[in-house]
Design an enzyme around this catalytic site. Sequence first.
Site, PDB file in Angstrom:
ATOM      1  N   SER A  14       0.807  -1.148  -0.064  1.00  0.00           N
ATOM      2  CA  SER A  14       0.149   0.025   0.114  1.00  0.00           C
ATOM      3  C   SER A  14       0.900   1.336   0.003  1.00  0.00           C
ATOM      4  O   SER A  14       0.438   2.202  -0.215  1.00  0.00           O
ATOM      5  CB  SER A  14      -0.999   0.099   1.284  1.00  0.00           C
ATOM      6  N   TYR A  45      -4.498   0.640   3.608  1.00  0.00           N
ATOM      7  CA  TYR A  45      -5.411  -0.356   3.385  1.00  0.00           C
ATOM      8  C   TYR A  45      -6.024  -0.879   4.469  1.00  0.00           C
ATOM      9  O   TYR A  45      -7.207  -1.468   4.428  1.00  0.00           O
ATOM     10  CB  TYR A  45      -4.470  -1.498   2.554  1.00  0.00           C
ATOM     11  N   GLY A  46      -5.573  -0.738   5.741  1.00  0.00           N
ATOM     12  CA  GLY A  46      -5.900  -1.407   6.796  1.00  0.00           C
ATOM     13  C   GLY A  46      -7.284  -1.118   7.055  1.00  0.00           C
ATOM     14  O   GLY A  46      -7.852  -1.792   7.976  1.00  0.00           O
ATOM     15  N   CYS A  76       2.351  -6.842   1.632  1.00  0.00           N
ATOM     16  CA  CYS A  76       1.301  -6.145   2.687  1.00  0.00           C
ATOM     17  C   CYS A  76       0.610  -7.166   3.224  1.00  0.00           C
ATOM     18  O   CYS A  76      -0.232  -7.848   2.547  1.00  0.00           O
ATOM     19  CB  CYS A  76       0.221  -5.315   1.685  1.00  0.00           C
ATOM     20  N   ASN A  77       0.342  -7.075   4.535  1.00  0.00           N
ATOM     21  CA  ASN A  77      -0.225  -8.033   5.401  1.00  0.00           C
ATOM     22  C   ASN A  77      -1.812  -8.101   5.028  1.00  0.00           C
ATOM     23  O   ASN A  77      -2.492  -8.844   4.978  1.00  0.00           O
ATOM     24  CB  ASN A  77      -0.029  -7.970   6.758  1.00  0.00           C
ATOM     25  N   THR A  78      -2.428  -6.715   4.888  1.00  0.00           N
ATOM     26  CA  THR A  78      -3.864  -6.586   4.509  1.00  0.00           C
ATOM     27  C   THR A  78      -4.170  -7.040   3.417  1.00  0.00           C
ATOM     28  O   THR A  78      -5.024  -8.102   3.335  1.00  0.00           O
ATOM     29  CB  THR A  78      -4.240  -5.170   4.708  1.00  0.00           C
ATOM     30  N   THR A 188       3.881  -4.765   7.172  1.00  0.00           N
ATOM     31  CA  THR A 188       5.282  -4.357   6.598  1.00  0.00           C
ATOM     32  C   THR A 188       5.685  -3.033   6.906  1.00  0.00           C
ATOM     33  O   THR A 188       7.195  -3.168   6.983  1.00  0.00           O
ATOM     34  CB  THR A 188       5.263  -4.575   4.960  1.00  0.00           C
ATOM     35  N   HIS A 189       5.061  -2.376   7.531  1.00  0.00           N
ATOM     36  CA  HIS A 189       5.747  -0.975   7.943  1.00  0.00           C
ATOM     37  C   HIS A 189       6.216  -1.368   9.360  1.00  0.00           C
ATOM     38  O   HIS A 189       7.146  -0.484   9.698  1.00  0.00           O
ATOM     39  CB  HIS A 189       4.658  -0.027   8.109  1.00  0.00           C
TER      40      HIS A 189
END
Length: 276
Positions: A14, A45-46, A76-78, A188-189
């Site tokens: 994102s 995105y979260g 991106c985990n989301t 990932t942030h």
Amino acid sequence: MIIDSNAPIGVFDSGIGGLTVAREIMRNLPSEKIVYFGDTARLPYGSKSKDTIIRYSRQIVRFLQSRGVKAIVVACNTASALALDTLEKEIDIPIIGVVKPGARVAAQATESKRVGVIATEATIRSGLYTKLIQEIDPEISVIGKPCPLFVPLVEEGWRKDPITEMIARRYLEVLQEQDIDTLILGCTHYPLLRKLIGDIMGDKVRLVNPAYETSMVLKNLLADQHMENQGGIKEEFPYRFYVSDAAEKFKEFANSILPYDVERTKQINLEEYQEL
């Protein structure tokens, strides 16, 4: 389908968080080229719905395919939690996310069988980390904590700001009370806040960075499917970076964390890659 092993790996997120995954790929797969896309115009995105995240992810995948990538990493985990299953059915090249590798390592690492997950609201709400970890070991308790302010704080460059520390302590307080021994950095942030999070949680809590684990999964995937780049990197710009907004800001940030000097970042219009 014949895949060109000399083609690049597509990586998307994102925003800038996926650079932590790109960094691990650069370190652990030095012969591979990368095309990175950061959806900086539409982050985070979260807080968005599943349908919206799938639509955004489809557009980005189309863009990456237009650049001839041989595999895609959803960094991106989301998007990994909400869109990966859909994407896997729609494209004919390998695609992997960051959730499964992190879940597997956490399940193997915990001794107390108490694992914490910090992530975006959408990732926590999906319950995917809990599902994957308990498929490995049903006795493991998974405690999720959304940390929605971490992404904008990192994007703003406030990684070492007192405000970020104050917010982190408030978020993590509930996990400190849960006797976890393993904590997944489920966005990932978040590895960009690793030292701060580690200092707050203490040295008895192991931090799991899915970015590293994902690079290892990618390495094994390429080897198993005979898709490694045998020719090595010969181009002047083996890593190409694209964003949907704020290209200059992205480039400055990328240069602060990557082991590679990013000389150019190109802004593109994702509306050109709408669903057909």
